[in-house]
Design a protein around this motif. Structure first.
Motif, PDB file in Angstrom:
ATOM      1  N   THR A 266      -6.224 -32.573  -1.187  1.00 59.37           N
ATOM      2  CA  THR A 266      -4.829 -32.234  -0.923  1.00 59.37           C
ATOM      3  C   THR A 266      -4.253 -33.260   0.037  1.00 59.37           C
ATOM      4  O   THR A 266      -4.972 -33.837   0.836  1.00 59.37           O
ATOM      5  CB  THR A 266      -4.699 -30.808  -0.326  1.00 59.37           C
ATOM      6  N   GLY A 267      -2.951 -33.500  -0.066  1.00 61.06           N
ATOM      7  CA  GLY A 267      -2.302 -34.427   0.852  1.00 61.06           C
ATOM      8  C   GLY A 267      -2.337 -35.864   0.387  1.00 61.06           C
ATOM      9  O   GLY A 267      -2.696 -36.166  -0.754  1.00 61.06           O
ATOM     10  N   THR A 268      -1.970 -36.770   1.292  1.00 61.89           N
ATOM     11  CA  THR A 268      -1.888 -38.195   0.987  1.00 61.89           C
ATOM     12  C   THR A 268      -2.580 -38.993   2.088  1.00 61.89           C
ATOM     13  O   THR A 268      -2.820 -38.479   3.179  1.00 61.89           O
ATOM     14  CB  THR A 268      -0.419 -38.663   0.892  1.00 61.89           C
ATOM     15  N   THR A 269      -2.886 -40.259   1.794  1.00 67.62           N
ATOM     16  CA  THR A 269      -3.506 -41.135   2.790  1.00 67.62           C
ATOM     17  C   THR A 269      -2.688 -42.413   2.939  1.00 67.62           C
ATOM     18  O   THR A 269      -1.956 -42.808   2.036  1.00 67.62           O
ATOM     19  CB  THR A 269      -4.949 -41.516   2.401  1.00 67.62           C
ATOM     20  N   ASN A 270      -2.862 -43.052   4.110  1.00 71.44           N
ATOM     21  CA  ASN A 270      -2.201 -44.320   4.395  1.00 71.44           C
ATOM     22  C   ASN A 270      -3.131 -45.159   5.265  1.00 71.44           C
ATOM     23  O   ASN A 270      -3.619 -44.678   6.289  1.00 71.44           O
ATOM     24  CB  ASN A 270      -0.867 -44.072   5.109  1.00 71.44           C
ATOM     25  N   LEU A 271      -3.377 -46.394   4.858  1.00 68.93           N
ATOM     26  CA  LEU A 271      -4.259 -47.296   5.603  1.00 68.93           C
ATOM     27  C   LEU A 271      -3.426 -48.340   6.348  1.00 68.93           C
ATOM     28  O   LEU A 271      -2.601 -49.027   5.751  1.00 68.93           O
ATOM     29  CB  LEU A 271      -5.230 -48.006   4.653  1.00 68.93           C
ATOM     30  N   VAL A 272      -3.667 -48.438   7.663  1.00 67.49           N
ATOM     31  CA  VAL A 272      -3.054 -49.482   8.488  1.00 67.49           C
ATOM     32  C   VAL A 272      -4.187 -50.091   9.297  1.00 67.49           C
ATOM     33  O   VAL A 272      -4.797 -49.415  10.129  1.00 67.49           O
ATOM     34  CB  VAL A 272      -1.958 -48.921   9.421  1.00 67.49           C
ATOM     35  N   GLY A 273      -4.492 -51.377   9.040  1.00 66.15           N
ATOM     36  CA  GLY A 273      -5.634 -52.027   9.700  1.00 66.15           C
ATOM     37  C   GLY A 273      -6.915 -51.340   9.254  1.00 66.15           C
ATOM     38  O   GLY A 273      -7.187 -51.214   8.069  1.00 66.15           O
ATOM     39  N   ASN A 274      -7.705 -50.853  10.219  1.00 65.55           N
ATOM     40  CA  ASN A 274      -8.924 -50.129   9.865  1.00 65.55           C
ATOM     41  C   ASN A 274      -8.765 -48.622  10.145  1.00 65.55           C
ATOM     42  O   ASN A 274      -9.744 -47.897  10.232  1.00 65.55           O
ATOM     43  CB  ASN A 274     -10.142 -50.703  10.599  1.00 65.55           C
TER      44      ASN A 274
ATOM     45  N   VAL B 241      -2.684 -34.099   5.703  1.00 70.47           N
ATOM     46  CA  VAL B 241      -3.200 -32.923   5.002  1.00 70.47           C
ATOM     47  C   VAL B 241      -2.071 -31.946   4.708  1.00 70.47           C
ATOM     48  O   VAL B 241      -1.983 -31.382   3.625  1.00 70.47           O
ATOM     49  CB  VAL B 241      -4.303 -32.225   5.838  1.00 70.47           C
ATOM     50  N   GLY B 242      -1.194 -31.725   5.683  1.00 63.83           N
ATOM     51  CA  GLY B 242      -0.103 -30.768   5.500  1.00 63.83           C
ATOM     52  C   GLY B 242      -0.506 -29.377   5.938  1.00 63.83           C
ATOM     53  O   GLY B 242      -0.993 -29.183   7.044  1.00 63.83           O
ATOM     54  N   ASN B 243      -0.367 -28.402   5.049  1.00 64.20           N
ATOM     55  CA  ASN B 243      -0.623 -27.003   5.373  1.00 64.20           C
ATOM     56  C   ASN B 243      -2.016 -26.566   4.919  1.00 64.20           C
ATOM     57  O   ASN B 243      -2.483 -26.984   3.864  1.00 64.20           O
ATOM     58  CB  ASN B 243       0.419 -26.106   4.713  1.00 64.20           C
ATOM     59  N   ILE B 244      -2.639 -25.712   5.726  1.00 63.94           N
ATOM     60  CA  ILE B 244      -3.942 -25.135   5.383  1.00 63.94           C
ATOM     61  C   ILE B 244      -3.823 -23.630   5.572  1.00 63.94           C
ATOM     62  O   ILE B 244      -3.434 -23.162   6.637  1.00 63.94           O
ATOM     63  CB  ILE B 244      -5.084 -25.683   6.270  1.00 63.94           C
TER      64      ILE B 244
ATOM     65  N   MET C 136      -1.412 -30.982  14.541  1.00 61.84           N
ATOM     66  CA  MET C 136      -1.167 -29.703  13.884  1.00 61.84           C
ATOM     67  C   MET C 136      -0.071 -29.008  14.675  1.00 61.84           C
ATOM     68  O   MET C 136       0.073 -29.255  15.872  1.00 61.84           O
ATOM     69  CB  MET C 136      -2.434 -28.845  13.799  1.00 61.84           C
ATOM     70  N   ASN C 137       0.709 -28.177  14.012  1.00 61.89           N
ATOM     71  CA  ASN C 137       1.841 -27.538  14.684  1.00 61.89           C
ATOM     72  C   ASN C 137       1.436 -26.333  15.522  1.00 61.89           C
ATOM     73  O   ASN C 137       2.110 -26.009  16.493  1.00 61.89           O
ATOM     74  CB  ASN C 137       2.909 -27.133  13.669  1.00 61.89           C
ATOM     75  N   GLU C 138       0.354 -25.677  15.174  1.00 65.74           N
ATOM     76  CA  GLU C 138      -0.099 -24.494  15.892  1.00 65.74           C
ATOM     77  C   GLU C 138      -1.146 -24.893  16.934  1.00 65.74           C
ATOM     78  O   GLU C 138      -1.586 -26.027  16.982  1.00 65.74           O
ATOM     79  CB  GLU C 138      -0.694 -23.462  14.914  1.00 65.74           C
ATOM     80  N   THR C 139      -1.574 -23.918  17.750  1.00 66.80           N
ATOM     81  CA  THR C 139      -2.588 -24.157  18.770  1.00 66.80           C
ATOM     82  C   THR C 139      -3.938 -23.695  18.262  1.00 66.80           C
ATOM     83  O   THR C 139      -4.107 -22.530  17.900  1.00 66.80           O
ATOM     84  CB  THR C 139      -2.239 -23.388  20.064  1.00 66.80           C
TER      85      THR C 139
END
Length: 182
Positions: free
Chosen positions: A109-117, A123-126, A156-159
């Motif tokens: 689920t979700g997307t990835t992005n590579l910057v350098g290493n 992930v978004g919501n679980i 993450m938005n929650e604690t």
């Protein structure tokens, strides 16, 4: 702020356990009450009280497996939410080994992005009690020797009940590091 909140929750839990233990001790040793008091089962009380205290809090954890095939290494990150509430805005950051070339990154689920290493997994919501959300990373290790890979839940938005995202504390369950030898 999150650390302060977590400490307050732990203080409440320990206070309840102390109170329960005091009641148990008084019930056992107070001769005036012992003949009419029912023995108090602290284990049963704790099992009932703890879920009520922890209800409403997420509990994310991150683990990692490693598999080698020639010069390629596969790191599989696994996120689990043992909590009883949904989580939103989850981000995992993985620092790939120095000199590694990314071959592929596949998510459940979700997307990835590579910057350098640094590979960022949005992930978004679980949902509550959800497990086995995965990111499978295949890298080619161009250097021989020991290589290190570390990943952490960085947002993450929650604690979370027992960890703080993006604090790089190795002993928390939202951080995982591994090494492999080529």
């Amino acid at each position: 702020m999150k650390s302060f909140f977590t400490k307050k929750i732990l203080f409440v839990i320990l206070s309840i356990l102390f109170l329960v233990k005091s009641i148990e001790t008084n019930a056992k040793y107070d001769s005036g009450i012992s003949s009419i008091a029912k023995p108090y089962n602290i284990k049963k009380a704790t099992q009932k009280a703890l879920p009520l205290i922890l209800a409403g809090f997420p509990d994310l954890s991150l683990t990692q497996t490693v598999a080698k095939s020639g010069d390629n290494v596969t790191f599989t990150l696994i996120i689990n939410n043992d909590g009883q509430t949904n989580v939103s805005g989850v981000v995992v950051t993985d620092v790939l080994p120095i000199g590694a070339t990314l071959v592929s990154a596949t998510t459940s689920t979700g997307t990835t992005n590579l910057v350098g290493n640094t590979l960022t997994w949005q992930v978004g919501n679980i949902s509550a009690s959800n497990s086995l959300l995965t990111l499978t990373i295949v890298v080619n290790l161009n250097n021989s020797g020991v290589s290190y890979n570390s990943a952490e839940i960085t947002a993450m938005n929650e604690t979370d009940i027992d960890s703080t995202p993006n604090n790089k504390v190795l002993l928390e369950d939202d951080y995982y590091s591994s090494c492999t030898n080529i």
